[in-house]
Design a protein around this motif. Sequence first.
Motif, PDB file in Angstrom:
ATOM      1  N   LYS A 584     -10.099  32.748  25.136  1.00 50.35           N
ATOM      2  CA  LYS A 584     -10.614  33.958  24.732  1.00 50.35           C
ATOM      3  C   LYS A 584     -12.235  33.859  24.392  1.00 50.35           C
ATOM      4  CE  LYS A 584      -6.773  36.973  23.666  1.00 50.35           C
ATOM      5  NZ  LYS A 584      -6.841  37.917  24.704  1.00 50.35           N
ATOM      6  N   HIS A 585     -12.808  34.821  24.354  1.00 52.66           N
ATOM      7  CA  HIS A 585     -14.383  34.754  24.060  1.00 52.66           C
ATOM      8  C   HIS A 585     -14.571  33.903  22.615  1.00 52.66           C
ATOM      9  CE1 HIS A 585     -18.709  35.762  23.940  1.00 52.66           C
ATOM     10  NE2 HIS A 585     -18.236  36.324  22.855  1.00 52.66           N
ATOM     11  N   GLU A 586     -14.012  34.589  21.704  1.00 51.80           N
ATOM     12  CA  GLU A 586     -13.905  34.020  20.443  1.00 51.80           C
ATOM     13  C   GLU A 586     -13.571  32.608  20.022  1.00 51.80           C
ATOM     14  OE1 GLU A 586     -15.902  35.431  18.287  1.00 51.80           O
ATOM     15  OE2 GLU A 586     -16.104  37.158  19.254  1.00 51.80           O
ATOM     16  N   LEU A 591     -15.251  26.486  20.166  1.00 54.38           N
ATOM     17  CA  LEU A 591     -15.330  25.164  20.497  1.00 54.38           C
ATOM     18  C   LEU A 591     -16.441  24.707  20.606  1.00 54.38           C
ATOM     19  CD1 LEU A 591     -12.810  25.464  23.682  1.00 54.38           C
ATOM     20  CD2 LEU A 591     -12.312  24.384  21.668  1.00 54.38           C
ATOM     21  N   ASN A 592     -17.821  25.199  20.781  1.00 56.22           N
ATOM     22  CA  ASN A 592     -19.117  24.876  20.444  1.00 56.22           C
ATOM     23  C   ASN A 592     -19.228  23.983  21.640  1.00 56.22           C
ATOM     24  OD1 ASN A 592     -21.590  25.030  19.449  1.00 56.22           O
ATOM     25  ND2 ASN A 592     -21.145  22.936  18.219  1.00 56.22           N
ATOM     26  N   GLY A 593     -18.807  24.310  23.076  1.00 57.75           N
ATOM     27  CA  GLY A 593     -19.074  23.606  24.097  1.00 57.75           C
ATOM     28  C   GLY A 593     -19.997  24.044  25.336  1.00 57.75           C
ATOM     29  N   TYR A 594     -19.148  23.970  26.497  1.00 59.14           N
ATOM     30  CA  TYR A 594     -19.997  24.489  27.630  1.00 59.14           C
ATOM     31  C   TYR A 594     -20.304  26.132  27.782  1.00 59.14           C
ATOM     32  CZ  TYR A 594     -21.678  24.576  32.648  1.00 59.14           C
ATOM     33  OH  TYR A 594     -22.527  24.542  33.608  1.00 59.14           O
ATOM     34  N   ASN A 599     -23.446  30.880  26.668  1.00 63.38           N
ATOM     35  CA  ASN A 599     -23.771  32.190  25.933  1.00 63.38           C
ATOM     36  C   ASN A 599     -25.071  32.095  25.128  1.00 63.38           C
ATOM     37  OD1 ASN A 599     -22.313  34.687  24.663  1.00 63.38           O
ATOM     38  ND2 ASN A 599     -23.063  33.500  22.650  1.00 63.38           N
ATOM     39  N   ASP A 600     -25.596  30.915  24.465  1.00 64.32           N
ATOM     40  CA  ASP A 600     -26.731  30.947  23.751  1.00 64.32           C
ATOM     41  C   ASP A 600     -27.971  31.021  24.888  1.00 64.32           C
ATOM     42  OD1 ASP A 600     -25.298  30.285  21.456  1.00 64.32           O
ATOM     43  OD2 ASP A 600     -25.489  28.342  21.611  1.00 64.32           O
TER      44      ASP A 600
END
Length: 604
Positions: A584-586, A591-594, A599-600
């Motif tokens: 899911k989105h959250e 996961l701080n990955g791809y 998103n950033d």
Amino acid sequence: MLKYVKPYKRFLGWSVILNILSAVFNIFSFALIVPILQILFKINDTVYGFIPWYSAVARFKDKLINNAYWYVTDFMSVHGGSMTLLIICAVMVFMTLLKTACYFGSSAVMIPIRTGVVKDIRMQIYNKIIALPIGFFSQERKGDIIARMTGDVQEIETSITSSIDVLIKDPILIIFYFGCLLAISWQLTLFTILFVPVMGWLMGVIGKQLKRKSLEAQTLWSDTMAQVEETLGGLRIIKAFIAEKKMSSRFNDITEAMRKKNNKVATRQAMAHPVSEFLGTMMIMIVLWFGGSLILSSRSPIDAPTFIYFMVMMYSIINPLKEFSKASYNIPKGLASMERINVILEAENNIKEIDAPKTIEDFKDRIKFENVCFSYNDSKQVLKNVNLEIEKGKTIAIVGASGAGKSTLVDLIPRFYDATSGSITIDGIPVPELSLKSLRSLMGNVNQDAILFNDTIFNNIAFGVANATKEQVIEAAKIANAHEFIMEKEEGYDTNIGDRGCKLSGGQRQRISIARAILKNPPILILDEATASLDTESERIVQEALDRLMSTRTTIAIAHRLSTIKNADEIIVMNDGNIVERGKHEELLALNGYYRKLNDMQAL
């Protein structure tokens, strides 16, 4: 080519019969020249007696000639030469009337063949285009395909189908006239035959060169159509980059090359009549010299009037020979076009149904990918060992950079392409075992570029749904937030939207596309970046319509804007043909990955 003519064989039969009658009437009408000349110039002093038809004392040909002269001389002795000449002339006019009537009839019955064959070829190309997989058109230019369906088919119509009449009529005329020449004098006919192979050989040499030149010219015609298609599709960019002169120069180069090639083709084609005219005249003059010399030397097997009849019949055979030689020029041009058309007609469709495919009425459980790999034409793999389950009623979003394989993955479900390896199943049934109709009836598509047709709004929404009512179309338009702007149009649902919906805004086109999917009411919905090209307000309206559409269906959504898929049941993150993250989105942000990187970047 024969397979296209076969359905019209009854017309061919009538053409053969009428051409035979035309040849017979022509032979007998010209046969009357002999007694006319003998009456006018009092050449024949022979006294004829009637020979009974059943008598065995003479051959049928001799009896026929003898009795014909007996009837003429007997009638002449009673009614005089002038009346006899009038009757013979009247008979000749009547025979000519019958001949021309049969000639017209033989040409008229060929018209349905010519028009029917061209229509059948066009339909066969069109049906083949519809049946071929999408992958075929990634390798072919649209302009080239249009050129084959228009210019090449037109060339077949003018070159081959127009020659069918010649190919039937002229051989019949040549055979009958040649038989008549043999009957008049086999010695002179044998002398004449010596020149026919020379004519045939010369025509054949020029015809072979014509086919090659025609093939090159038709290829250049395809380049021209491709250039026009590209120009119409990219007109906005051409004007924005002030590239009118550049495109005009490119088009001029192509059309100039085509002009030069067509000049060569037309020049060779123009040779048909003069060459055949010259050879025919030369043949007649040689025969005239040879036969005339025999008559003047009193060693001729025929008299002067019969020799004139021989010359008339030989001149009659020249025209069919000339037309036949012209056909030998025209047909190679048509065959060159037929070769180009066969590239489409003989193209292999690798999306094939098995002999007894299964049908599926409804989607009940899940779509499953197991170790699915895919590559285009054995090139680099686009998908690599993809494993994925899409349960009924779930919304699955697929995200990733361009070229990651998102659209390819989705295209495998309705079998726009077949997986190179691995398996895809729907409710446990492998996709290749399902009939294409039942498989694709489960799915509705809404693409980034709304694909609409030059038709009314009603027909675009009802596209693919048989017997849709006005009420059903209106209801689908209301759910898609389209009813309001449709009713603002002067003609409402009967408004024509132009080529690819050019009379509508991007948001309006997309809402029509969504209404079409709603009306189809598929259990599986495929959204391919459906809001990517819209402004903020249009995106909001379209997203509302999509949310209604997705609420009761299994949805597979390809998205670039991550904000539109935050509420998806599962987000599949792809990179270089692999599934690199899922959740899911959250969960994916955590996961701080791809996915977090994507998103950033969008947040920035």
